[in-house]
Design a protein around this motif. Structure first.
Motif: not given
Length: 191
Positions: A21, A24-25, A27-32, A35, A39, A41
């Motif tokens: 978990y 994955s959070k 990874d989502a921060e890094r992708l955002l 992008s 953003y 965080v």
């Protein structure tokens, strides 16, 4: 109540997720961030409030019992976050230009010891603290004998988050941890 850390956690510390978990959070921060979309965080401490779940709920269940608890000697500090403070932080970053494209740790202004946390829970229930000082090694052995050593590690360790970066943008937590815990327990008890 989460993990333990030997030093105060800041945004400059490299994140070290311990489970799928958390990874994955991150990874989502890094992708955002990659992008190109604007953003902000927020990485909140353990959140508490009416209807709380997890380790805080487990401690609240213990606090509701009439028996003395062996937490009187626990002076470890842990950062928590009142739900009202989290909501205020979200509102703040939505309106703050200084929050754009930044990552912030979010916590109440002051950490609390587990002894004070349980004491505040019992205060909210209208009960005396009833905390006894027991050598931590003895409590650890008892918890281990019941197969609850991991629970002990979560309760006995320190985990302090520094919200100074977010506070420097103008956000101020309005709920003090002690007061928020008392209010949470009163709300749970319906008083």
């Amino acid at each position: 109540m989460g993990l333990a850390a030997d030093s105060i956690i800041t945004e400059t510390d490299a994140p070290e997720p311990t489970d799928t978990y958390g990874r994955s959070k991150l990874d989502a921060e890094r992708l955002l961030a990659a992008s190109g979309v604007g953003y902000t965080v927020l990485r909140p401490a353990v959140v508490y409030g009416k209807g709380v779940k997890g380790n805080i709920a487990s401690l609240a269940t213990l606090a509701k019992t009439p028996m003395p608890l062996p937490f009187g000697g626990l002076d470890n500090r842990r950062s928590l976050l009142a739900l009202d403070n989290l909501v205020a932080a979200i509102g703040h970053v939505l309106e703050s230009d200084a929050a754009q494209n930044e990552t912030f740790l979010v916590a109440d202004a002051e950490p609390i010891s587990v002894a004070d946390l349980v004491g505040a829970m019992r205060e909210g229930l209208g009960k005396p603290p009833h905390l006894v000082k027991v050598p931590t090694g003895a409590v650890k052995k008892i918890m281990k004998s019941f197969g609850r050593e991991a629970d002990w590690e979560r309760v006995s360790g320190a985990f302090v988050i520094d919200p100074a970066k977010l506070m420097a943008t103008g956000w101020q937590p309005s709920v003090a941890t002690h007061d928020g815990i008392v209010a949470m327990m009163r709300a749970e008890a319906g008083t």
